[in-house]
Design a protein around this motif. Structure first.
Motif, mmCIF file in Angstrom:
data_model
loop_
_atom_site.group_PDB
_atom_site.id
_atom_site.type_symbol
_atom_site.label_atom_id
_atom_site.label_comp_id
_atom_site.label_asym_id
_atom_site.label_seq_id
_atom_site.Cartn_x
_atom_site.Cartn_y
_atom_site.Cartn_z
ATOM 1 N N PHE A 44 0.846 -1.191 0.000
ATOM 2 C CA PHE A 44 0.000 0.000 0.000
ATOM 3 C C PHE A 44 0.876 1.234 0.000
ATOM 4 N N ASP A 45 0.476 2.213 -0.793
ATOM 5 C CA ASP A 45 1.181 3.483 -0.748
ATOM 6 C C ASP A 45 0.800 4.186 0.543
ATOM 7 N N LYS A 46 1.777 4.736 1.210
ATOM 8 C CA LYS A 46 1.546 5.400 2.489
ATOM 9 C C LYS A 46 2.321 6.706 2.506
ATOM 10 N N ASP A 47 1.626 7.779 2.833
ATOM 11 C CA ASP A 47 2.298 9.063 2.949
ATOM 12 C C ASP A 47 3.353 9.002 4.045
ATOM 13 N N GLU A 48 4.432 9.721 3.868
ATOM 14 C CA GLU A 48 5.500 9.735 4.868
ATOM 15 C C GLU A 48 5.019 10.200 6.231
ATOM 16 N N ASP A 49 4.058 11.123 6.242
ATOM 17 C CA ASP A 49 3.584 11.664 7.517
ATOM 18 C C ASP A 49 2.353 10.926 8.057
ATOM 19 N N ALA A 50 1.987 9.804 7.421
ATOM 20 C CA ALA A 50 0.837 9.026 7.894
ATOM 21 C C ALA A 50 1.177 8.377 9.236
ATOM 22 N N PRO A 51 0.196 8.290 10.133
ATOM 23 C CA PRO A 51 0.466 7.679 11.444
ATOM 24 C C PRO A 51 0.724 6.181 11.318
ATOM 25 N N GLU A 52 1.453 5.649 12.275
ATOM 26 C CA GLU A 52 1.674 4.209 12.342
ATOM 27 C C GLU A 52 0.364 3.541 12.747
ATOM 28 N N GLU A 53 0.226 2.251 12.465
ATOM 29 C CA GLU A 53 -1.013 1.530 12.757
ATOM 30 C C GLU A 53 -1.389 1.642 14.223
ATOM 31 N N ILE A 54 -0.433 1.549 15.100
ATOM 32 C CA ILE A 54 -0.698 1.585 16.541
ATOM 33 C C ILE A 54 -1.310 2.928 16.967
ATOM 34 N N ASP A 55 -1.099 3.965 16.156
ATOM 35 C CA ASP A 55 -1.595 5.302 16.486
ATOM 36 C C ASP A 55 -2.870 5.686 15.738
ATOM 37 N N LEU A 56 -3.422 4.781 14.938
ATOM 38 C CA LEU A 56 -4.579 5.112 14.110
ATOM 39 C C LEU A 56 -5.860 5.362 14.903
ATOM 40 N N PHE A 57 -6.001 4.705 16.048
ATOM 41 C CA PHE A 57 -7.248 4.785 16.797
ATOM 42 C C PHE A 57 -7.019 5.453 18.144
ATOM 43 N N PRO A 58 -7.823 6.460 18.467
ATOM 44 C CA PRO A 58 -7.655 7.110 19.769
ATOM 45 C C PRO A 58 -8.074 6.171 20.897
ATOM 46 N N PRO A 59 -7.500 6.343 22.079
ATOM 47 C CA PRO A 59 -7.840 5.482 23.225
ATOM 48 C C PRO A 59 -9.336 5.396 23.504
ATOM 49 N N LEU A 60 -10.063 6.451 23.201
ATOM 50 C CA LEU A 60 -11.501 6.503 23.457
ATOM 51 C C LEU A 60 -12.251 5.324 22.827
ATOM 52 N N VAL A 61 -11.825 4.857 21.647
ATOM 53 C CA VAL A 61 -12.572 3.791 20.975
ATOM 54 C C VAL A 61 -12.419 2.438 21.659
ATOM 55 N N PHE A 62 -11.464 2.318 22.580
ATOM 56 C CA PHE A 62 -11.280 1.079 23.322
ATOM 57 C C PHE A 62 -11.799 1.203 24.752
ATOM 58 N N SER A 63 -12.695 2.151 24.962
ATOM 59 C CA SER A 63 -13.308 2.382 26.270
ATOM 60 C C SER A 63 -14.822 2.348 26.130
ATOM 61 N N GLU A 64 -15.501 1.886 27.188
ATOM 62 C CA GLU A 64 -16.969 1.867 27.192
ATOM 63 C C GLU A 64 -17.504 3.273 26.975
ATOM 64 N N PRO A 65 -18.523 3.469 26.206
ATOM 65 C CA PRO A 65 -19.380 2.468 25.565
ATOM 66 C C PRO A 65 -18.957 2.127 24.134
ATOM 67 N N LEU A 66 -17.812 2.641 23.689
ATOM 68 C CA LEU A 66 -17.394 2.443 22.298
ATOM 69 C C LEU A 66 -16.607 1.156 22.072
ATOM 70 N N GLY A 67 -16.097 0.560 23.142
ATOM 71 C CA GLY A 67 -15.290 -0.644 23.019
ATOM 72 C C GLY A 67 -14.743 -1.041 24.367
ATOM 73 N N SER A 68 -13.731 -1.886 24.361
ATOM 74 C CA SER A 68 -13.153 -2.347 25.617
ATOM 75 C C SER A 68 -11.775 -2.947 25.362
ATOM 76 N N LEU A 69 -10.932 -2.898 26.388
ATOM 77 C CA LEU A 69 -9.623 -3.537 26.374
ATOM 78 C C LEU A 69 -9.577 -4.526 27.522
ATOM 79 N N LEU A 70 -9.191 -5.759 27.211
ATOM 80 C CA LEU A 70 -9.044 -6.797 28.232
ATOM 81 C C LEU A 70 -7.582 -7.196 28.311
#
Length: 116
Positions: A44-70
């Motif tokens: 896949f072509d990726k811009d040099e300034d594109a975020p790494e995969e680990i940084d794509l999702f803000p912590p909020l999406v892994f917290s209730e009610p949007l998600g969860s981390l176990l």
């Protein structure tokens, strides 16, 4: 004769914040794995300034009610974990499934997937 080849462990499954100290080992190893596994991938072509995969999702999406981390904790240490985030009212996406490199082949990811 006693069979000591199958140790038993007392693991604890906990819900945690992805920003917590307990989640730090998961994120550190995942970041390393993503970087090393995909460093030579040119699919896949990726811009040099594109975020790494680990940084794509803000912590909020892994917290209730949007998600969860176990996390799986053993002897006070995080040894496995995984997360999900809801995409809509009926669909969730599994993310961040991980087992510590020193704890693999013990069925921990299966346990995390079952709990998620």
């Amino acid at each position: 004769m006693t069979d000591t080849s199958r140790e038993t462990f007392t693991d604890t499954l906990v819900v945690a914040s992805i920003e917590s100290d307990e989640a730090a080992p998961l994120l550190a190893e995942l970041e390393y794995e993503y970087a090393t596994c995909y460093e030579d991938y040119g699919g896949f072509d990726k811009d040099e300034d594109a975020p790494e995969e680990i940084d794509l999702f803000p912590p909020l999406v892994f917290s209730e009610p949007l998600g969860s981390l176990l996390l799986v904790r053993r002897d006070g240490r995080t040894i496995a974990g995984g997360a999900f985030m809801y995409l809509d009212e009926e669909t969730a996406e599994i993310k961040r499934v991980w087992t510590s490199t020193s704890h693999r082949r013990q069925g921990l990811s299966r346990r995390v997937m079952g709990a998620l």
